[in-house]
Design a protein around this motif. Structure first.
Motif, PDB file in Angstrom:
ATOM      1  N   LEU A 240    -117.290  61.956 -12.503  1.00 29.38           N
ATOM      2  CA  LEU A 240    -115.916  62.235 -12.100  1.00 29.38           C
ATOM      3  C   LEU A 240    -115.703  63.719 -11.822  1.00 29.38           C
ATOM      4  N   GLN A 241    -116.606  64.549 -12.313  1.00 22.49           N
ATOM      5  CA  GLN A 241    -116.492  65.997 -12.155  1.00 22.49           C
ATOM      6  C   GLN A 241    -117.237  66.428 -10.892  1.00 22.49           C
ATOM      7  N   SER A 242    -116.898  65.799  -9.774  1.00 26.27           N
ATOM      8  CA  SER A 242    -117.686  65.966  -8.553  1.00 26.27           C
ATOM      9  C   SER A 242    -116.918  66.595  -7.397  1.00 26.27           C
ATOM     10  N   GLY A 243    -115.615  66.904  -7.588  1.00 25.86           N
ATOM     11  CA  GLY A 243    -114.839  67.488  -6.492  1.00 25.86           C
ATOM     12  C   GLY A 243    -114.701  66.503  -5.354  1.00 25.86           C
ATOM     13  N   GLY A 244    -115.016  66.966  -4.127  1.00 23.36           N
ATOM     14  CA  GLY A 244    -115.045  66.069  -2.975  1.00 23.36           C
ATOM     15  C   GLY A 244    -113.888  66.187  -2.009  1.00 23.36           C
ATOM     16  N   ARG A 245    -112.944  67.101  -2.246  1.00 29.97           N
ATOM     17  CA  ARG A 245    -111.822  67.221  -1.311  1.00 29.97           C
ATOM     18  C   ARG A 245    -112.300  67.857  -0.006  1.00 29.97           C
ATOM     19  N   VAL A 246    -111.825  67.307   1.135  1.00 32.70           N
ATOM     20  CA  VAL A 246    -112.213  67.775   2.475  1.00 32.70           C
ATOM     21  C   VAL A 246    -110.963  68.135   3.261  1.00 32.70           C
ATOM     22  N   ILE A 247    -110.950  69.346   3.859  1.00 37.87           N
ATOM     23  CA  ILE A 247    -109.841  69.739   4.727  1.00 37.87           C
ATOM     24  C   ILE A 247    -110.393  70.477   5.948  1.00 37.87           C
ATOM     25  N   VAL A 248    -109.559  70.607   6.965  1.00 38.58           N
ATOM     26  CA  VAL A 248    -109.934  71.363   8.163  1.00 38.58           C
ATOM     27  C   VAL A 248    -109.753  72.856   7.900  1.00 38.58           C
ATOM     28  N   PHE A 249    -110.727  73.656   8.351  1.00 39.23           N
ATOM     29  CA  PHE A 249    -110.603  75.108   8.270  1.00 39.23           C
ATOM     30  C   PHE A 249    -110.282  75.701   9.643  1.00 39.23           C
ATOM     31  N   ASP A 250    -111.107  75.376  10.629  1.00 43.25           N
ATOM     32  CA  ASP A 250    -110.844  75.761  12.014  1.00 43.25           C
ATOM     33  C   ASP A 250    -111.516  74.744  12.928  1.00 43.25           C
ATOM     34  N   LYS A 251    -111.605  75.035  14.220  1.00 46.51           N
ATOM     35  CA  LYS A 251    -112.132  74.068  15.171  1.00 46.51           C
ATOM     36  C   LYS A 251    -113.588  73.697  14.901  1.00 46.51           C
ATOM     37  N   GLU A 252    -114.321  74.570  14.272  1.00 44.97           N
ATOM     38  CA  GLU A 252    -115.753  74.336  14.086  1.00 44.97           C
ATOM     39  C   GLU A 252    -116.158  74.091  12.643  1.00 44.97           C
ATOM     40  N   ASN A 253    -115.224  74.177  11.700  1.00 51.48           N
ATOM     41  CA  ASN A 253    -115.601  74.103  10.286  1.00 51.48           C
ATOM     42  C   ASN A 253    -114.610  73.290   9.462  1.00 51.48           C
ATOM     43  N   ILE A 254    -115.153  72.636   8.454  1.00 50.21           N
ATOM     44  CA  ILE A 254    -114.341  72.005   7.421  1.00 50.21           C
ATOM     45  C   ILE A 254    -114.642  72.680   6.092  1.00 50.21           C
ATOM     46  N   LEU A 255    -113.775  72.456   5.107  1.00 49.56           N
ATOM     47  CA  LEU A 255    -114.019  72.926   3.744  1.00 49.56           C
ATOM     48  C   LEU A 255    -114.266  71.720   2.849  1.00 49.56           C
ATOM     49  N   LEU A 256    -115.193  71.868   1.928  1.00 48.59           N
ATOM     50  CA  LEU A 256    -115.530  70.814   0.965  1.00 48.59           C
ATOM     51  C   LEU A 256    -115.580  71.412  -0.427  1.00 48.59           C
ATOM     52  N   SER A 257    -114.924  70.756  -1.382  1.00 47.42           N
ATOM     53  CA  SER A 257    -115.034  71.176  -2.782  1.00 47.42           C
ATOM     54  C   SER A 257    -116.099  70.339  -3.481  1.00 47.42           C
ATOM     55  N   ILE A 258    -116.900  70.989  -4.317  1.00 49.50           N
ATOM     56  CA  ILE A 258    -117.969  70.305  -5.053  1.00 49.50           C
ATOM     57  C   ILE A 258    -117.872  70.681  -6.531  1.00 49.50           C
ATOM     58  N   GLY A 259    -117.837  69.684  -7.395  1.00 48.74           N
ATOM     59  CA  GLY A 259    -117.757  69.926  -8.830  1.00 48.74           C
ATOM     60  C   GLY A 259    -119.106  70.237  -9.438  1.00 48.74           C
ATOM     61  N   ASP A 260    -119.092  70.507 -10.748  1.00 48.23           N
ATOM     62  CA  ASP A 260    -120.346  70.886 -11.429  1.00 48.23           C
ATOM     63  C   ASP A 260    -121.046  69.704 -12.086  1.00 48.23           C
ATOM     64  N   TYR A 261    -120.461  68.495 -12.013  1.00 41.80           N
ATOM     65  CA  TYR A 261    -121.034  67.287 -12.631  1.00 41.80           C
ATOM     66  C   TYR A 261    -121.338  67.512 -14.120  1.00 41.80           C
ATOM     67  N   ARG A 262    -120.631  68.461 -14.734  1.00 41.40           N
ATOM     68  CA  ARG A 262    -120.743  68.894 -16.120  1.00 41.40           C
ATOM     69  C   ARG A 262    -122.031  69.660 -16.416  1.00 41.40           C
ATOM     70  N   SER A 263    -122.750  70.064 -15.402  1.00 38.40           N
ATOM     71  CA  SER A 263    -123.799  71.075 -15.574  1.00 38.40           C
ATOM     72  C   SER A 263    -123.126  72.425 -15.331  1.00 38.40           C
ATOM     73  N   ARG A 264    -122.453  72.919 -16.357  1.00 42.48           N
ATOM     74  CA  ARG A 264    -121.512  74.029 -16.241  1.00 42.48           C
ATOM     75  C   ARG A 264    -122.139  75.289 -15.657  1.00 42.48           C
ATOM     76  N   PHE A 265    -123.370  75.560 -16.011  1.00 43.39           N
ATOM     77  CA  PHE A 265    -124.036  76.788 -15.585  1.00 43.39           C
ATOM     78  C   PHE A 265    -124.143  76.896 -14.067  1.00 43.39           C
ATOM     79  N   LEU A 266    -124.139  75.753 -13.368  1.00 47.96           N
ATOM     80  CA  LEU A 266    -124.291  75.774 -11.912  1.00 47.96           C
ATOM     81  C   LEU A 266    -123.113  76.463 -11.213  1.00 47.96           C
ATOM     82  N   ALA A 267    -121.933  76.447 -11.853  1.00 49.92           N
ATOM     83  CA  ALA A 267    -120.753  77.051 -11.230  1.00 49.92           C
ATOM     84  C   ALA A 267    -120.909  78.563 -11.046  1.00 49.92           C
TER      85      ALA A 267
END
Length: 458
Positions: A240-267
């Motif tokens: 559940l700690q995986s993020g995943g929200r997607v939005i438009v940034f500009d004509k050529e790019n999107i933004l994606l959020s990614i969670g740490d899956y509870r491997s906290r050090f990765l953040a």
């Protein structure tokens, strides 16, 4: 005389055919034609029912649908519905919320059976294409419609999402799921938890040219790294700690959020995409980290007029955050860092007095200041946590964020990078997604698998 005879023969033939039709239908309904069925194949029987006795065929199909819930699990039922009829809606009475808000609620009667958190609910995501609302369940049921009050149904869109995530993955855990939906200028994006290797997961994105008849997805982004569900550094894993929200940034790019899956050090690891918000090119598929130090970013909104991004982040036990990312800081040498898991207003589950947490606090101290340790302070921390989810803009300086745990909306003003006048409006259901379209706020409420519609004053 001949004419009268012909008329009698024709009339007799019609009566005979009608009698035969209903007699055969009655006998077939009561299983009295077993001797005739021996001479027909299953395919021939199916065609006879479908084209000669269509209402019997419809009745049989409806019977099967009505009894599916007794034959399969909710998880399997939702995947089966991808090839069955349109999704039906039921409108409730207008619901009077606090502060003079009024909500119409439309419950999805079939097709949305499985929630990310609750077996008896149905989770999903919403967006708009032209005048149609697009709805996607966390198991891949993709539908569209408009003018709910007249049609009371959503039409299915054929798709190939199950080539990327399917029942095999869902059975490993109900927490593996589709994470978000974005439709923009004829392109549809879907994020999901991908099994990169056996039992090793990360958050990926597929995309397609949006087609109401048949939408065929292909891979846009997939990380080479993954977090193993059983064998990882901290011996903890949370899909559940995986993020995943997607939005438009500009004509050529999107933004994606990614969670740490509870491997906290990765953040805090710049080599990892986990615990990050990344910018992905939809032309060459390259990505760039635009912010780090996130735990589980559930909401994103790019305010183009003010040139900043708002991101919501699930805290641990307390410490949900609303963060502001300056677009002018993107692509500079230093990646904006929001502190997780070094700083947070929350605590590890069980708190500091829990024996098992002693070593955890040594590694991940959760200081109450962000700026003191070189991190960006959140605009707002919620203690206790509200189960923060999506965030959208509804006016010049007005925004709203949704809550899963507290089943509410939080309206607020944001001026000079400060949040003021927070207004809590209880909805009474977990709110998974928000969309603001034509002065109306749309909610996906997963406690009952319903769409909420709230007109807002401009």
């Amino acid at each position: 005389m001949k004419m009268k005879m012909k008329m009698k023969i024709i009339l007799f033939s019609i009566v005979f055919l009608i009698f035969s039709y209903f007699s055969i239908n009655f006998l077939s309904k009561n299983n009295k034609l077993g001797f005739l069925l021996l001479f027909l194949t299953n395919e021939q029987i199916h065609l006879i029912k479908k084209y000669i006795f269509p209402y019997r065929f419809i009745a049989d199909q409806q019977y099967k649908i009505n009894n599916l819930e007794e034959l399969v699990t909710p998880m399997e039922l939702e995947t089966i519905y991808r090839s069955l009829p349109d999704i039906l809606l039921k409108k409730s009475e207008e619901i009077n919320l606090s502060n003079n808000y009024v909500m119409n609620k439309y419950k999805l009667l079939n097709g949305f059976y499985f929630g990310i958190n609750d077996d008896h609910a149905g989770s999903g995501y919403i967006d708009f294409h032209e005048d149609n609302i697009i709805v996607l369940s966390v198991r891949g049921v993709l539908v569209y419609g408009n003018n709910f009050d007249k049609s009371f149904k959503l039409k299915q869109i054929k798709n190939n999402i199950d080539e990327f995530i399917n029942l095999k993955h869902f059975k490993k855990s109900h927490k593996f799921s589709i994470k978000d939906l974005l439709v923009h200028e004829g392109t549809i994006y879907v994020s999901y938890t991908e099994e990169i290797k056996e039992n090793c997961w990360n958050t990926s994105v597929i995309y397609a040219n949006f087609d109401y008849q048949d939408t065929v997805f292909e891979k846009l982004f997939s990380s080479e790294e993954c977090v193993h569900s059983q064998n990882n550094k901290d011996n903890e894993f949370e899909a559940l700690q995986s993020g995943g929200r997607v939005i438009v940034f500009d004509k050529e790019n999107i933004l994606l959020s990614i969670g740490d899956y509870r491997s906290r050090f990765l953040a805090q690891d710049k080599r990892s995409v986990n615990g990050k918000i990344i910018k992905i090119s939809n032309t060459n598929f390259n990505y760039e980290i635009i912010s780090m130090g996130h735990r589980n970013p559930q909401g994103l909104y790019f305010d183009k007029k003010k040139n900043f991004i708002l991101a919501t982040d699930h805290g641990p036990d307390g410490g949900d955050e609303i963060n502001l990312i300056e677009v002018s800081e993107i692509s500079k040498n230093e990646i904006p860092n929001y502190g997780w898991p070094i700083s947070s207003a929350g605590e590890h589950y069980g708190g500091r007095d829990k024996k098992e947490n002693i070593e955890k606090y040594k590694k991940y101290p959760l200081y109450k200041s962000h700026s003191k340790y070189g991190f960006v302070e959140p605009l707002k921390s919620f203690v206790p946590s509200i189960g923060i989810s999506e965030i959208v803009k509804i006016g010049k300086d007005r925004y709203v964020v949704s809550s899963l745990k507290y089943q509410s909306l939080y309206f607020f003003e944001l001026k000079n990078k400060k949040i003021n006048n927070i207004e809590k409006v209880e909805v009474g259901e977990r709110i998974r997604d928000l969309v603001f379209n034509n002065e109306v706020l749309y909610l996906f409420m997963e406690s009952s698998a319903s769409i909420g519609v709230i007109p807002l004053k401009s």
